[in-house]
Design a protein around this motif. Structure first.
Motif, PDB file in Angstrom:
ATOM      1  N   LEU A  22     -18.099  94.965  43.640  1.00 46.98           N
ATOM      2  CA  LEU A  22     -17.660  94.374  42.368  1.00 46.98           C
ATOM      3  C   LEU A  22     -16.245  94.835  42.025  1.00 46.98           C
ATOM      4  O   LEU A  22     -15.414  94.029  41.584  1.00 46.98           O
ATOM      5  CB  LEU A  22     -18.624  94.764  41.237  1.00 46.98           C
ATOM      6  CG  LEU A  22     -20.025  94.154  41.285  1.00 46.98           C
ATOM      7  CD1 LEU A  22     -20.921  94.789  40.222  1.00 46.98           C
ATOM      8  CD2 LEU A  22     -19.981  92.641  41.105  1.00 46.98           C
ATOM      9  N   ILE A  27     -14.050  92.796  39.264  1.00 46.85           N
ATOM     10  CA  ILE A  27     -14.961  92.513  38.157  1.00 46.85           C
ATOM     11  C   ILE A  27     -15.118  93.802  37.363  1.00 46.85           C
ATOM     12  O   ILE A  27     -15.404  94.867  37.922  1.00 46.85           O
ATOM     13  CB  ILE A  27     -16.310  91.990  38.701  1.00 46.85           C
ATOM     14  CG1 ILE A  27     -16.077  90.614  39.329  1.00 46.85           C
ATOM     15  CG2 ILE A  27     -17.369  91.952  37.608  1.00 46.85           C
ATOM     16  CD1 ILE A  27     -17.179  90.135  40.226  1.00 46.85           C
ATOM     17  N   ARG A  29     -17.010  94.463  34.347  1.00 51.83           N
ATOM     18  CA  ARG A  29     -18.258  94.860  33.716  1.00 51.83           C
ATOM     19  C   ARG A  29     -19.429  94.223  34.451  1.00 51.83           C
ATOM     20  O   ARG A  29     -19.302  93.172  35.075  1.00 51.83           O
ATOM     21  CB  ARG A  29     -18.290  94.426  32.239  1.00 51.83           C
ATOM     22  CG  ARG A  29     -17.163  95.048  31.401  1.00 51.83           C
ATOM     23  CD  ARG A  29     -17.484  94.998  29.917  1.00 51.83           C
ATOM     24  NE  ARG A  29     -18.625  95.835  29.584  1.00 51.83           N
ATOM     25  CZ  ARG A  29     -18.555  97.167  29.419  1.00 51.83           C
ATOM     26  NH1 ARG A  29     -17.416  97.804  29.557  1.00 51.83           N
ATOM     27  NH2 ARG A  29     -19.636  97.846  29.110  1.00 51.83           N
ATOM     28  N   THR A  30     -20.587  94.883  34.342  1.00 46.73           N
ATOM     29  CA  THR A  30     -21.789  94.328  34.964  1.00 46.73           C
ATOM     30  C   THR A  30     -22.997  94.712  34.116  1.00 46.73           C
ATOM     31  O   THR A  30     -22.837  95.290  33.035  1.00 46.73           O
ATOM     32  CB  THR A  30     -21.909  94.784  36.431  1.00 46.73           C
ATOM     33  OG1 THR A  30     -22.913  94.019  37.078  1.00 46.73           O
ATOM     34  CG2 THR A  30     -22.248  96.265  36.542  1.00 46.73           C
ATOM     35  N   SER A  31     -24.195  94.375  34.606  1.00 49.07           N
ATOM     36  CA  SER A  31     -25.410  94.645  33.834  1.00 49.07           C
ATOM     37  C   SER A  31     -26.536  95.027  34.783  1.00 49.07           C
ATOM     38  O   SER A  31     -26.425  94.828  36.002  1.00 49.07           O
ATOM     39  CB  SER A  31     -25.811  93.389  33.066  1.00 49.07           C
ATOM     40  OG  SER A  31     -26.180  92.380  33.984  1.00 49.07           O
ATOM     41  N   VAL A  34     -27.547  92.064  36.909  1.00 48.87           N
ATOM     42  CA  VAL A  34     -26.720  91.760  38.084  1.00 48.87           C
ATOM     43  C   VAL A  34     -27.025  92.747  39.214  1.00 48.87           C
ATOM     44  O   VAL A  34     -27.241  92.347  40.366  1.00 48.87           O
ATOM     45  CB  VAL A  34     -25.215  91.812  37.720  1.00 48.87           C
ATOM     46  CG1 VAL A  34     -24.347  91.775  38.975  1.00 48.87           C
ATOM     47  CG2 VAL A  34     -24.865  90.663  36.785  1.00 48.87           C
ATOM     48  N   VAL A  65     -17.857  98.708  35.366  1.00 46.48           N
ATOM     49  CA  VAL A  65     -17.959  98.862  36.822  1.00 46.48           C
ATOM     50  C   VAL A  65     -17.283 100.157  37.294  1.00 46.48           C
ATOM     51  O   VAL A  65     -17.916 100.953  37.999  1.00 46.48           O
ATOM     52  CB  VAL A  65     -17.404  97.617  37.555  1.00 46.48           C
ATOM     53  CG1 VAL A  65     -17.260  97.872  39.052  1.00 46.48           C
ATOM     54  CG2 VAL A  65     -18.319  96.417  37.306  1.00 46.48           C
TER      55      VAL A  65
END
Lengths: 214, 214
Positions: A22, A27, A29-31, A34, A65
């Motif tokens: 990522l 990228i 931000r993530t969750s 994901v 991230v």
DNA sequence: ATATGTGAATTGATTCACAGCG
DNA sequence: CGCTGTGAATCAATTCACATAT
């Protein structure tokens, strides 16, 4: 700290790889959703795994991230380099010595050992080959932490004892056998023939479960 | 049959190896204690693992080595040969093609595939290299059951889809990434870099548990 | 006498539901 | 309102104790 399931440690390694991908894709931000999707586990599992070590997210907004990646590297002990030696410079040992970008992976290949006098003194795949008798001094001189055990199965137990005697506490065991080590020494098996036999079992019949292994 | 723990399947593979060693040493009988000692698990665990599949011992006398070995080979699906192909003839694919005595392990290497036209048509380590477009016909022609996935991580998902499309239901995944496959396809990961990172975790601190992994 | 085979107890891991916080 | 973090509940695996068979 509670005792961490070994399966959790395996998954943390997977999450770290995903976060690195990522980050390479820029990228920010993530969750847990994901990460769960990419790692093929549940989002509950991702959050529970992380919760063993702290609180890294922002409620409502997910995870940064770079921050989560940095934290996972810290948790996994990858903020400092680890010095590695190869025990057994046969086919597999040589293939591993040739493995590109070891440094990129936070591991530095410092030495290799072989019982064959014809190999001792040579330089194979960017690493010097030493005699097995030189283990103690080479491990001390290069502060070697981890060994790849790539000797034949019948030589594995004795080789492991030499490594432990020299002060090595981490062994990546490529030999298709279980080795016996004292308390405080860690062994990770890497046995593709065993994986192949497990595949035969699952293909041949048995339960309808598709995803196996760590 | 009850659902078998994946850890049990891994241990059965270990017991089989031990029994093969015992048979080579011409030892006729053994016990759950001996198997437990060699596999570094409890004798309870050995008996429970075997009990999922039947009753193979004689109370008071233990197990016949040849009989239990034969039963484990049958349980694991190793009474018939499995046809194997290698997907990706880079360093690792070539090293695996060179792996000695595949037949001895009940697995027959039938074909390999690579996207590099310079490799297609060559014969490397005893196996012909085909173009990726030829997968379907080669898998059908040689009844290939299992593929070694030895392509770079970023090519792994697409390569896996080609293999599955060709009818392969078992993948030994050497790429350091999680691949997504449909129901009915089995994946066994073989990721030594992940093993190395787990070692870093255990060495760096964390709980005092020495034996890890499968 | 001895070592297996197995239900019951325990321990451990995963799943869930929702409280907590931005 | 959205997504994390987490105790409680469920599910799974291992350990144990002993009945059972030779």
């Amino acid at each position: 700290m509670r005792n961490i399931p070994t399966a959790t440690v395996s998954r943390l390694v997977t999450y770290l790889r995903i976060l690195t991908d990522l980050e390479d894709a820029e990228i920010k931000r993530t969750s847990s959703d994901v990460l769960a999707e990419e790692a093929q586990v549940s989002a509950f599992q991702v959050r529970k795994d992380l919760a063993y070590f702290g609180r890294f997210g922002t409620r409502g907004a997910g995870y940064s991230v770079p921050t989560l990646r940095r934290e996972l590297r810290r948790i996994l002990g990858l903020t400092r380099p680890w010095n590695v030696a190869i025990m057994g410079m046969g086919r597999l040992g040589q293939a591993l010595a040739d493995y590109p970008n070891f440094d990129q992976y936070d591991f530095l290949l410092k030495a290799s050992f072989d019982s064959d006098p014809a190999k001792v003194g040579r330089h194979i795949g960017g690493v010097d080959v030493y005699a097995v008798d030189e283990i103690d001094e080479r491990v001390a001189a290069s502060s070697i932490d981890i060994a790849f055990l790539t000797v034949p199965a019948q030589a594995a137990q004795e080789a492991a004892e030499r490594l432990v005697g020299a002060g090595i506490r981490g062994i990546l065991n490529f030999a298709p056998t279980v080795i016996n080590v004292p308390s405080g020494v860690f062994v990770e098996p890497v046995d593709f023939v065993a994986g192949l036999k497990r595949l035969a079992y699952y293909l041949q019949g048995a339960p309808a479960k598709e995803r196996v292994g760590s």
